[in-house]
Motif scaffolding. Structure first.
Motif, PDB file in Angstrom:
ATOM      1  N   ALA A  97       0.829  -1.209   0.000  1.00 61.78           N
ATOM      2  CA  ALA A  97       0.000   0.000   0.000  1.00 61.78           C
ATOM      3  C   ALA A  97       0.863   1.259   0.000  1.00 61.78           C
ATOM      4  O   ALA A  97       0.485   2.283  -0.572  1.00 61.78           O
ATOM      5  N   GLU A  98       2.031   1.174   0.625  1.00 61.63           N
ATOM      6  CA  GLU A  98       2.943   2.328   0.660  1.00 61.63           C
ATOM      7  C   GLU A  98       3.639   2.541  -0.682  1.00 61.63           C
ATOM      8  O   GLU A  98       4.003   3.666  -1.021  1.00 61.63           O
ATOM      9  N   ALA A 185      -7.811  -1.734  -0.381  1.00 62.83           N
ATOM     10  CA  ALA A 185      -6.982  -1.082   0.638  1.00 62.83           C
ATOM     11  C   ALA A 185      -5.573  -0.832   0.110  1.00 62.83           C
ATOM     12  O   ALA A 185      -5.002   0.247   0.327  1.00 62.83           O
ATOM     13  N   GLY A 188      -5.724   1.807  -2.555  1.00 63.16           N
ATOM     14  CA  GLY A 188      -6.039   3.102  -1.952  1.00 63.16           C
ATOM     15  C   GLY A 188      -4.884   3.687  -1.161  1.00 63.16           C
ATOM     16  O   GLY A 188      -5.003   4.785  -0.615  1.00 63.16           O
ATOM     17  N   ASP A 190      -3.602   2.672   1.709  1.00 63.39           N
ATOM     18  CA  ASP A 190      -3.889   2.701   3.141  1.00 63.39           C
ATOM     19  C   ASP A 190      -3.225   1.491   3.804  1.00 63.39           C
ATOM     20  O   ASP A 190      -3.815   0.396   3.849  1.00 63.39           O
ATOM     21  N   GLU A 192      -2.621   0.582   6.946  1.00 65.05           N
ATOM     22  CA  GLU A 192      -3.291  -0.036   8.089  1.00 65.05           C
ATOM     23  C   GLU A 192      -4.486  -0.863   7.643  1.00 65.05           C
ATOM     24  O   GLU A 192      -4.698  -1.989   8.118  1.00 65.05           O
ATOM     25  N   ALA A 193      -5.278  -0.316   6.715  1.00 64.77           N
ATOM     26  CA  ALA A 193      -6.444  -1.054   6.218  1.00 64.77           C
ATOM     27  C   ALA A 193      -6.006  -2.284   5.440  1.00 64.77           C
ATOM     28  O   ALA A 193      -6.634  -3.350   5.527  1.00 64.77           O
TER      29      ALA A 193
END
Length: 217
Positions: A97-98, A185, A188, A190, A192-193
């Motif tokens: 996600a990052e 997630a 997006g 995110d 954590e999600a």
């Protein structure tokens, strides 16, 4: 000469590993050095070295005075493996996600659409292949090479339980929304999600594994 020997060893390792993962070599099957040497056109030394490497990976086991055999993974161990995967795949999803790019996001969403189509058409094997592809691409996008190596080894050890799980009636319909949540997630951005979604999915896998036990109520 060293290069030729090294290439022969890697070919033998890859060949035996693939035979195990494809189900050609089944749990508890004895692996005869002479047969493997003939099959892969490799010397006995290369075959022995390959068996040692695969024993270190947990795919085979050496039995005193009886040679090597394909290691059988119990249901209890399969659950333990999945519990470890839950932690590491959560990490990979967060890292992905990052690092996600527009191209990566488009690819993951396309995989999700194909998974949905496979479920709608009842293509269980196709869905299983896409499932594996999705998890691999998230690992690759994460850039966590150490985690990816550990997960690949764990997946190899657990392949027969994963296949049984994939054949469980209704399982794709349960796991599809879980996978789609991971995709959204990650895409997006995110972390954590993404980690929560990945962990929730593997927790669901653990619960489903328990239902594959014939002794379960």
């Amino acid at each position: 000469m060293a290069t030729i020997v090294g290439a022969a060893l890697s070919d033998v390792v890859a060949g035996i590993r693939e035979a195990i993962l494809s189900g050609e070599f089944v749990p508890n099957q004895r692996l005869i050095e002479a047969d493997l040497s003939e099959r892969f056109a490799a010397g006995r030394a290369a075959v022995r070295a390959a068996l040692l490497e695969l024993a270190n990976e947990g795919l085979i086991e050496r039995v005193q005075n009886r040679g090597a055999r394909v290691r059988a993974v119990s249901l209890a161990e399969a659950v333990e493996i999945t519990e470890v995967r839950m932690v590491i795949e959560g990490l990979c999803a967060a890292k992905a996600a990052e690092r996600i790019t527009g191209g990566d996001a488009a690819e993951l969403r396309r995989i999700g659409e194909e998974m949905g189509a496979a479920v709608a058409s009842g293509d269980v094997l196709g869905y299983s292949r896409l499932n594996e592809l999705l998890h691999r691409r998230i690992r690759e996008i994460s850039g966590q090479r150490t985690a990816a190596e550990v997960l690949e080894r764990l997946r190899a050890q657990n392949v027969r339980h994963q296949f049984r799980l994939a054949m469980q009636p209704g399982r794709p319909q349960v796991s599809l929304p879980e996978h789609l949540e991971i995709i959204e997630a990650v895409c997006g951005g995110d972390p954590e999600a993404a980690e929560r979604a990945a962990r929730a999915h593997l927790r669901s896998v653990i619960e489903a594994l328990a239902r594959t036990d014939p002794a379960a109520p």
